[in-house]
Motif scaffolding. Sequence first.
Motif, PDB file in Angstrom:
ATOM      1  N   ALA A 172       0.814  -1.218   0.000  1.00  0.00           N
ATOM      2  CA  ALA A 172       0.000   0.000   0.000  1.00  0.00           C
ATOM      3  C   ALA A 172       0.849   1.269   0.000  1.00  0.00           C
ATOM      4  O   ALA A 172       0.487   2.262  -0.629  1.00  0.00           O
ATOM      5  N   MET A 173       1.964   1.251   0.717  1.00  0.00           N
ATOM      6  CA  MET A 173       2.715   2.500   0.949  1.00  0.00           C
ATOM      7  C   MET A 173       4.080   2.513   0.260  1.00  0.00           C
ATOM      8  O   MET A 173       4.800   3.505   0.323  1.00  0.00           O
ATOM      9  N   GLY A 174       4.472   1.403  -0.338  1.00  0.00           N
ATOM     10  CA  GLY A 174       5.775   1.341  -1.001  1.00  0.00           C
ATOM     11  C   GLY A 174       6.920   1.518  -0.026  1.00  0.00           C
ATOM     12  O   GLY A 174       6.834   1.111   1.136  1.00  0.00           O
ATOM     13  N   ASP A 175       8.008   2.163  -0.510  1.00  0.00           N
ATOM     14  CA  ASP A 175       9.193   2.271   0.357  1.00  0.00           C
ATOM     15  C   ASP A 175       9.102   3.481   1.283  1.00  0.00           C
ATOM     16  O   ASP A 175      10.100   3.899   1.848  1.00  0.00           O
ATOM     17  N   ARG A 176       7.895   4.008   1.447  1.00  0.00           N
ATOM     18  CA  ARG A 176       7.762   5.131   2.394  1.00  0.00           C
ATOM     19  C   ARG A 176       7.697   4.646   3.851  1.00  0.00           C
ATOM     20  O   ARG A 176       7.696   5.450   4.767  1.00  0.00           O
ATOM     21  N   ILE A 177       7.676   3.329   4.058  1.00  0.00           N
ATOM     22  CA  ILE A 177       7.707   2.817   5.440  1.00  0.00           C
ATOM     23  C   ILE A 177       9.142   2.965   5.941  1.00  0.00           C
ATOM     24  O   ILE A 177      10.045   2.300   5.442  1.00  0.00           O
ATOM     25  N   THR A 178       9.344   3.845   6.918  1.00  0.00           N
ATOM     26  CA  THR A 178      10.706   4.001   7.444  1.00  0.00           C
ATOM     27  C   THR A 178      10.890   3.226   8.750  1.00  0.00           C
ATOM     28  O   THR A 178      12.008   2.923   9.123  1.00  0.00           O
ATOM     29  N   GLY A 179       9.822   2.951   9.448  1.00  0.00           N
ATOM     30  CA  GLY A 179       9.961   2.207  10.703  1.00  0.00           C
ATOM     31  C   GLY A 179       8.873   1.163  10.826  1.00  0.00           C
ATOM     32  O   GLY A 179       7.693   1.433  10.516  1.00  0.00           O
ATOM     33  N   PHE A 180       9.261  -0.035  11.243  1.00  0.00           N
ATOM     34  CA  PHE A 180       8.280  -1.080  11.549  1.00  0.00           C
ATOM     35  C   PHE A 180       8.857  -1.853  12.736  1.00  0.00           C
ATOM     36  O   PHE A 180       9.634  -2.784  12.584  1.00  0.00           O
ATOM     37  N   GLU A 181       8.515  -1.394  13.922  1.00  0.00           N
ATOM     38  CA  GLU A 181       9.100  -1.931  15.155  1.00  0.00           C
ATOM     39  C   GLU A 181       8.113  -2.855  15.832  1.00  0.00           C
ATOM     40  O   GLU A 181       6.936  -2.505  15.991  1.00  0.00           O
ATOM     41  N   LEU A 182       8.600  -4.010  16.232  1.00  0.00           N
ATOM     42  CA  LEU A 182       7.761  -4.971  16.947  1.00  0.00           C
ATOM     43  C   LEU A 182       8.022  -4.855  18.444  1.00  0.00           C
ATOM     44  O   LEU A 182       9.172  -4.693  18.863  1.00  0.00           O
ATOM     45  N   MET A 183       6.945  -4.899  19.244  1.00  0.00           N
ATOM     46  CA  MET A 183       7.120  -4.888  20.700  1.00  0.00           C
ATOM     47  C   MET A 183       6.144  -5.896  21.305  1.00  0.00           C
ATOM     48  O   MET A 183       4.958  -5.892  20.944  1.00  0.00           O
ATOM     49  N   SER A 184       6.619  -6.703  22.226  1.00  0.00           N
ATOM     50  CA  SER A 184       5.694  -7.569  22.954  1.00  0.00           C
ATOM     51  C   SER A 184       4.986  -6.712  24.005  1.00  0.00           C
ATOM     52  O   SER A 184       5.507  -5.662  24.426  1.00  0.00           O
ATOM     53  N   ALA A 185       3.820  -7.179  24.454  1.00  0.00           N
ATOM     54  CA  ALA A 185       3.095  -6.447  25.504  1.00  0.00           C
ATOM     55  C   ALA A 185       3.966  -6.331  26.754  1.00  0.00           C
ATOM     56  O   ALA A 185       3.977  -5.297  27.428  1.00  0.00           O
ATOM     57  N   GLN A 186       4.750  -7.400  27.055  1.00  0.00           N
ATOM     58  CA  GLN A 186       5.606  -7.354  28.259  1.00  0.00           C
ATOM     59  C   GLN A 186       6.656  -6.261  28.152  1.00  0.00           C
ATOM     60  O   GLN A 186       6.956  -5.575  29.122  1.00  0.00           O
ATOM     61  N   SER A 187       7.239  -6.103  26.962  1.00  0.00           N
ATOM     62  CA  SER A 187       8.295  -5.090  26.848  1.00  0.00           C
ATOM     63  C   SER A 187       7.702  -3.685  26.945  1.00  0.00           C
ATOM     64  O   SER A 187       8.320  -2.777  27.516  1.00  0.00           O
ATOM     65  N   MET A 188       6.469  -3.508  26.422  1.00  0.00           N
ATOM     66  CA  MET A 188       5.833  -2.187  26.563  1.00  0.00           C
ATOM     67  C   MET A 188       5.462  -1.913  28.020  1.00  0.00           C
ATOM     68  O   MET A 188       5.592  -0.783  28.519  1.00  0.00           O
ATOM     69  N   ALA A 189       5.018  -2.957  28.721  1.00  0.00           N
ATOM     70  CA  ALA A 189       4.661  -2.774  30.138  1.00  0.00           C
ATOM     71  C   ALA A 189       5.901  -2.381  30.944  1.00  0.00           C
ATOM     72  O   ALA A 189       5.844  -1.522  31.832  1.00  0.00           O
ATOM     73  N   LEU A 190       7.035  -2.988  30.598  1.00  0.00           N
ATOM     74  CA  LEU A 190       8.290  -2.673  31.292  1.00  0.00           C
ATOM     75  C   LEU A 190       8.679  -1.212  31.041  1.00  0.00           C
ATOM     76  O   LEU A 190       9.098  -0.487  31.948  1.00  0.00           O
ATOM     77  N   SER A 191       8.503  -0.786  29.809  1.00  0.00           N
ATOM     78  CA  SER A 191       8.809   0.598  29.440  1.00  0.00           C
ATOM     79  C   SER A 191       7.959   1.560  30.281  1.00  0.00           C
ATOM     80  O   SER A 191       8.462   2.538  30.844  1.00  0.00           O
ATOM     81  N   ARG A 192       6.676   1.242  30.390  1.00  0.00           N
ATOM     82  CA  ARG A 192       5.754   2.106  31.161  1.00  0.00           C
ATOM     83  C   ARG A 192       6.026   2.030  32.663  1.00  0.00           C
ATOM     84  O   ARG A 192       5.878   3.019  33.365  1.00  0.00           O
ATOM     85  N   LYS A 193       6.456   0.849  33.120  1.00  0.00           N
ATOM     86  CA  LYS A 193       6.731   0.701  34.563  1.00  0.00           C
ATOM     87  C   LYS A 193       7.771   1.740  35.000  1.00  0.00           C
ATOM     88  O   LYS A 193       7.681   2.305  36.091  1.00  0.00           O
ATOM     89  N   HIS A 194       8.748   1.981  34.147  1.00  0.00           N
ATOM     90  CA  HIS A 194       9.820   2.902  34.530  1.00  0.00           C
ATOM     91  C   HIS A 194       9.570   4.323  34.025  1.00  0.00           C
ATOM     92  O   HIS A 194      10.332   5.222  34.323  1.00  0.00           O
ATOM     93  N   GLN A 195       8.528   4.507  33.236  1.00  0.00           N
ATOM     94  CA  GLN A 195       8.127   5.867  32.823  1.00  0.00           C
ATOM     95  C   GLN A 195       6.607   5.895  32.792  1.00  0.00           C
ATOM     96  O   GLN A 195       5.990   5.821  31.728  1.00  0.00           O
ATOM     97  N   PRO A 196       5.988   5.993  33.957  1.00  0.00           N
ATOM     98  CA  PRO A 196       4.526   5.833  34.038  1.00  0.00           C
ATOM     99  C   PRO A 196       3.751   6.857  33.210  1.00  0.00           C
ATOM    100  O   PRO A 196       2.582   6.635  32.887  1.00  0.00           O
ATOM    101  N   ALA A 197       4.384   7.948  32.826  1.00  0.00           N
ATOM    102  CA  ALA A 197       3.653   8.951  32.030  1.00  0.00           C
ATOM    103  C   ALA A 197       3.438   8.497  30.586  1.00  0.00           C
ATOM    104  O   ALA A 197       2.649   9.111  29.848  1.00  0.00           O
ATOM    105  N   LEU A 198       4.088   7.430  30.171  1.00  0.00           N
ATOM    106  CA  LEU A 198       3.939   6.979  28.777  1.00  0.00           C
ATOM    107  C   LEU A 198       2.516   6.452  28.543  1.00  0.00           C
ATOM    108  O   LEU A 198       1.891   5.917  29.459  1.00  0.00           O
ATOM    109  N   PRO A 199       2.019   6.583  27.315  1.00  0.00           N
ATOM    110  CA  PRO A 199       0.621   6.186  27.044  1.00  0.00           C
ATOM    111  C   PRO A 199       0.451   4.665  27.007  1.00  0.00           C
ATOM    112  O   PRO A 199       1.421   3.928  26.909  1.00  0.00           O
TER     113      PRO A 199
END
Length: 475
Positions: free
Chosen positions: A247-274
């Motif tokens: 759909a978007m061709g080579d305009r995709i510059t980022g495609f990052e995968l995150m598990s729910a656990q890794s996002m929870a860890l990120s938020r645990k140490h920065q609770p202001a994150l969405p």
Amino acid sequence: MMDIRANLRARLDAAVGGEHVLTDPAATASYVSDWRGRFHGQALAVVRPASTDQVAAVVRACAELGVPIVPQGGNTGQCGGATPDERGDAIVLSLARMNRVRAVDPANATLTAEAGVPLATVQTAAADAGLMFPLSLAAEGSCTIGGNLSTNAGGHAVLRFGNTRELVLGIEVVLADGRIWDGLRGLRKDNTGYDLKQLFIGAEGTLGIVTATVLRLFPAPRARATALAALSDVAGAVRLLFDLRQAMGDRITGFELMSAQSMALSRKHQPALPDPCPGSPWYALLQIDDNAVDSPVSAQLERALNVALESGIVQDATIAQSGEQARALWSLRENIAEAQRRDGPNIKHDISVPVSVIARFLDAAGPALASAFPGLRFVVFGHLGDGNLHYNLAAPEGVAPTTFLANTARANRIVYDLVAAHGGSISAEHGIGQQKRDELVRYKSAVEIDLMRAVKTALDPSGIFNPGKIFPPGP
Ligand SMILES: Cc1cc2nc3c(=O)[nH]c(=O)nc-3n(C[C@H](O)[C@H](O)[C@H](O)COP(=O)(O)OP(=O)(O)OC[C@H]3O[C@@H](n4cnc5c(N)ncnc54)[C@H](O)[C@@H]3O)c2cc1C
């Protein structure tokens, strides 16, 4: 700090000025350990040259006196490549004072920078000229362009722009005998024999000291869309990447995968994150960039995500409505490494496999590790578009992280054997350093190791550059 020999001290003082030869333990402490505190060593001195000629003078002195040199940029590397060993017979050569952007050539779309320029400064200098340098990673405020070249750094935009290797047109290097090779050519076409600069890129300071580089610049993006998609599995993420590319061709510059656990860890140490789209096991952070002004990338991304929602590939999605929201989504991703550091040491793996077999690799590795280490916590995230996973293992609840680290060798064998079985690499973007040097010999063919040793011997016959890095110590 070890005692520095008088003749060496005199040569170093003459080369860079006495105040830039550090021997006081308080002044050198931050140079002889890595940022995570996993690798510790000793050095005769930390030497801080300010010019290529000074680097050459230091290398000549060390070559004549048989003193090993450990080059160091921002000391943000992940594999202990910039940390001297315990013997304390080497100097650390810090490139931090070589921090000038020498030139920006907008018509040629190139920028010439000294090795110690922080990556973020390169990005800003490119932006000031209305252009963009696409290399981007969470350590960009501290890592240096010389370190980026030396580790062939990857980061968030490899999917579209490639690794550092693909962003370099020219290089200046101080060789093992102290000669300077000025290869600072800003040419996109130059088929005049071997492409020598590529030998030094990704060499982790084992073949020469990178003192400057000519980098490729690109048009600055004029329209950007950033989104977070919630997914039920990794196979869905791979499918989403394929569909988005269509759909978007080579305009995709980022495609990052995150598990729910890794996002929870990120938020645990920065609770202001969405916490957008809660409740799914996997998430993909997407960035689309277009160089055309007023390009409707947001609408196009929304349409593509709606199709993915309707077909069930995506469970939920949110598109950032402002730069601030986009930055908050990226912070979720970029804060994971720091959150892990605060949570205690992990057994980390920076691996890659072909994108098409990522899901199969995870299906094999997860159960194998869970049965070997009951209660193990997985912190999995990475650059899915590049087939690159940061496949990290945290201690089970109640087990001290340092106790858990005793399992590193066993965990590595399970992970790396499966990586090899899936046609992958044991180091996708962080390099080998001292951390993976024994693994390298295990997983590369004898022919490849022979060729690498031949290059090392040709360029650094007495082995003064970064001994014990990439290859195990000794002959
Ligand atoms: C929070 C965080 C996130 C990160 N994210 C990423 C990521 O997404 N992708 C990625 O690839 N890496 C990542 N890294 C790792 C690191 O930032 C990169 O490896 C970076 O390229 C290292 O640059 P540096 O200047 O800090 O080099 P250093 O750590 O100082 O050195 C790294 C290696 O290069 C050699 N070296 C340094 N400068 C020179 C020179 N001028 N000449 C010769 N050899 C030299 C050193 O001897 C060492 O072997 C991350 C690190 C952190 C802390």
